[in-house]
Design an enzyme around this catalytic site. Sequence first.
Site, PDB file in Angstrom:
ATOM      1  N   CYS A 163      35.757  38.367  34.341  1.00  0.00           N
ATOM      2  CA  CYS A 163      36.711  37.104  34.137  1.00  0.00           C
ATOM      3  C   CYS A 163      36.567  36.950  32.650  1.00  0.00           C
ATOM      4  O   CYS A 163      35.672  36.712  32.321  1.00  0.00           O
ATOM      5  CB  CYS A 163      36.144  35.896  34.837  1.00  0.00           C
ATOM      6  SG  CYS A 163      37.367  34.647  34.590  1.00  0.00           S
TER       7      CYS A 163
ATOM      8  N   LYS B  34      39.282  32.693  45.944  1.00  0.00           N
ATOM      9  CA  LYS B  34      38.948  32.335  44.411  1.00  0.00           C
ATOM     10  C   LYS B  34      37.602  32.500  44.231  1.00  0.00           C
ATOM     11  O   LYS B  34      36.376  32.520  45.069  1.00  0.00           O
ATOM     12  CB  LYS B  34      39.548  30.998  44.117  1.00  0.00           C
ATOM     13  CG  LYS B  34      38.789  30.631  42.628  1.00  0.00           C
ATOM     14  CD  LYS B  34      39.865  29.778  41.907  1.00  0.00           C
ATOM     15  CE  LYS B  34      39.561  29.636  40.420  1.00  0.00           C
ATOM     16  NZ  LYS B  34      40.004  30.843  39.785  1.00  0.00           N
TER      17      LYS B  34
ATOM     18  N   THR C 269      42.517  40.458  34.554  1.00  0.00           N
ATOM     19  CA  THR C 269      43.121  39.804  33.548  1.00  0.00           C
ATOM     20  C   THR C 269      42.504  40.312  32.034  1.00  0.00           C
ATOM     21  O   THR C 269      41.150  40.813  32.196  1.00  0.00           O
ATOM     22  CB  THR C 269      43.521  38.447  33.502  1.00  0.00           C
ATOM     23  OG1 THR C 269      42.182  37.747  33.462  1.00  0.00           O
ATOM     24  CG2 THR C 269      44.146  37.972  34.514  1.00  0.00           C
TER      25      THR C 269
HETATM   26  C1  FMN Z   1      45.801  31.708  37.810  1.00  0.00           C
HETATM   27  C2  FMN Z   1      45.011  32.955  38.057  1.00  0.00           C
HETATM   28  C3  FMN Z   1      43.509  32.625  38.374  1.00  0.00           C
HETATM   29  C4  FMN Z   1      42.715  33.972  38.450  1.00  0.00           C
HETATM   30  N1  FMN Z   1      41.364  33.816  39.150  1.00  0.00           N
HETATM   31  C5  FMN Z   1      40.580  34.992  39.194  1.00  0.00           C
HETATM   32  C6  FMN Z   1      39.309  34.588  39.954  1.00  0.00           C
HETATM   33  O1  FMN Z   1      39.029  33.580  40.186  1.00  0.00           O
HETATM   34  N2  FMN Z   1      38.726  35.696  40.226  1.00  0.00           N
HETATM   35  C7  FMN Z   1      39.066  36.890  39.878  1.00  0.00           C
HETATM   36  O2  FMN Z   1      38.532  37.741  40.194  1.00  0.00           O
HETATM   37  N3  FMN Z   1      40.414  37.179  39.453  1.00  0.00           N
HETATM   38  C8  FMN Z   1      41.237  36.135  38.940  1.00  0.00           C
HETATM   39  N4  FMN Z   1      42.458  36.486  38.639  1.00  0.00           N
HETATM   40  C9  FMN Z   1      42.737  37.774  38.317  1.00  0.00           C
HETATM   41  C10 FMN Z   1      43.538  37.899  39.370  1.00  0.00           C
HETATM   42  O3  FMN Z   1      42.960  38.631  40.536  1.00  0.00           O
HETATM   43  C11 FMN Z   1      44.276  39.717  39.091  1.00  0.00           C
HETATM   44  O4  FMN Z   1      43.353  40.603  38.900  1.00  0.00           O
HETATM   45  C12 FMN Z   1      44.972  39.558  37.657  1.00  0.00           C
HETATM   46  O5  FMN Z   1      46.007  38.300  37.844  1.00  0.00           O
HETATM   47  C13 FMN Z   1      45.728  40.817  37.353  1.00  0.00           C
HETATM   48  O6  FMN Z   1      46.740  40.858  38.463  1.00  0.00           O
HETATM   49  P1  FMN Z   1      48.439  40.636  38.691  1.00  0.00           P
HETATM   50  O7  FMN Z   1      48.927  41.089  37.205  1.00  0.00           O
HETATM   51  O8  FMN Z   1      48.839  41.127  39.794  1.00  0.00           O
HETATM   52  O9  FMN Z   1      48.364  39.078  38.312  1.00  0.00           O
HETATM   53  C14 FMN Z   1      43.141  35.252  38.376  1.00  0.00           C
HETATM   54  C15 FMN Z   1      44.418  35.262  37.910  1.00  0.00           C
HETATM   55  C16 FMN Z   1      45.411  34.226  37.815  1.00  0.00           C
HETATM   56  C17 FMN Z   1      46.680  34.562  37.198  1.00  0.00           C
END
Ligand code: FMN
Lengths: 218, 267
Positions: free
Chosen positions: B123, B34, B183
């Site tokens: 973020c 994280k 995201t």
């Molecule tokens: C609950 C949650 C927490 C996340 N926290 C971070 C984070 O701390 N740092 C980061 O770079 N991306 C964070 N992300 C983004 C994810 O690493 C990822 O890039 C994003 O969810 C898109 O991919 P997915 O559709 O496979 O989830 C987070 C996503 C979720 C759902």
Amino acid sequence: MENFSLSRCELIRLNRDTFIVTFNEKIDFEPTQFIMIETETSIVRKPFGLGRWNDRLAIGVQVIGPGTAYIVRQEKLNAHGPCGKGFVPPKGRGAMIATLACLPMAFDLQERYDCDVFIGSVDEPWIEVPFPIVVGDEAFLKMLQSLNGYDWFLVIGSDQMEKIVYDALKDKAEVFVSFNEYMACGIGACRGCAKVTKHGLKHLCIDGPVLRGEEVWS
Amino acid sequence: MELRPPIVIASGVGGMGEYLKLIDPRYIGAYTLKTITFKPRLGNPPPRLIATERYLINSIGLENVGVEKFIEELENGLYEELFRKVKVIFSFAGEDFEEYLKVAERMVPHQDRFVAFECNFSCPNVDFNPLSDTSQLKKMLIELRKKLDVFLIAKLGIEGAFIEQLAELVEECGWNGVTIINTIRALHIDGETLIKGGISGPILKPIALRAVYEVRNRTNLYIIASGGIMDETDAQHFFEVGANAVSIGTALYRDPTIVERIAKRFL
Ligand SMILES: Cc1cc2nc3c(=O)[nH]c(=O)nc-3n(C[C@H](O)[C@H](O)[C@H](O)COP(=O)(O)O)c2cc1C
Ligand SMILES: Cc1cc2nc3c(=O)[nH]c(=O)nc-3n(C[C@H](O)[C@H](O)[C@H](O)COP(=O)(O)OP(=O)(O)OC[C@H]3O[C@@H](n4cnc5c(N)ncnc54)[C@H](O)[C@@H]3O)c2cc1C
Ligand code: FES
């Protein structure tokens, strides 16, 4: 903590919207621990408290949306767990106050800790329930007023019901509450289930789901 | 960087290693931690999550213990099991440009433990958007490159500027890779509750796929694809448009065993 699949043994209808699902598999768990169940209707698995019924592993499910409707339709479910901290009651005489969907959890807790169980429900159950049960809000409040001589209470239900019980019982004994924050992982990874408490931020899936009510509400 | 299998656990989704309880480490190419910031962050007030069958919206707000505490944990051996079992990517961010540099500085003595550093520039749950000021961003990319002697990855989003132009800048500044995308800002209404957060899950796939395609056509960077990768077919599509590795995020919440299934196909 494991991934596993569960095959349904029995589906017992408790009333209009609430069911007990029993499974053929066995899992070791502690009271109030839960499993995260996969549904087709949501991208996240959903938490359900573990319990026992008819000598089998069981969950109670109140159908409130598409995920819970899916769970009671399925013969096989994918899940992981057990998640969360097991509830260990303090010394003394205790009682659990719960909704119908918590019957399997209550049954398990009573067997392990010999506590009393009181169930509050909106409707009459369709089967005989082995605990005192009150139907309707007024009867529920009256029942809470009558609960005396206990050292601790554990309350599990909806957010609203839990707050009502806490307010009614907090001056009589220590009240423990199983909180309902939205969960995505159930294992402490996503930080989604954070709850602000007197002692800082807690994550309900690993620090809970049960916390002392006064940690959150006082 | 050589990842076998070419599968990465996404930052934030996998927390600080918790998914090793549910995924066989042989199927994890690298585990991204994280995001760690300079100061500790409590994150946003609840409710922090809402999910449907197509998406998850999270408003975690980079809850983390801050770099000092993280280093203390690292030195006290808290992550030893994780390092023993998998390659680990360190993810970091700051609340301004200065803080990115400060985290990097503090991590220099520990950099060799990680297979890469991923700098989270995207973020959607914090107030600072470093991608919107490209001249400052460029200065920082150069400074960070000078400080860190590791495989450096920029995590880019689609908000702030065209992602392929940002990726070109990242390459020009001597960085090694990009994670694409993060995201995206979104809103969900649940009765009377508004949940403002970053959207992830299947709904992101076409957007992320296009972003990877554009960046591959313009750069030679190592690309970790992130966004809506839920199964083997999704992973295949990202490899077809030029990803070097795929990142599994929200899919873990539906079914952690998906990592093993994707890995077996691409090992
Ligand atoms: C609950 C949650 C927490 C996340 N926290 C971070 C984070 O701390 N740092 C980061 O770079 N991306 C964070 N992300 C983004 C994810 O690493 C990822 O890039 C994003 O969810 C898109 O991919 P997915 O559709 O496979 O989830 C987070 C996503 C979720 C759902
Ligand atoms: C620790 C814990 C244990 C639980 N145990 C039980 C149980 O034993 N029996 C039971 O019937 N219910 C239990 N619940 C509640 C149950 O998880 C939700 O009712 C269920 O997820 C609703 O899903 P749905 O798709 O039917 O409804 P939806 O329409 O998706 O949601 C309705 C409401 O359910 C709650 N909810 C939905 N998804 C989640 C989620 N991922 N995490 C937490 N809450 C959610 C939210 O309050 C939401 O507003 C428990 C919840 C928690 C946090
Ligand atoms: S549900 Fe993910 S941290 Fe608690």
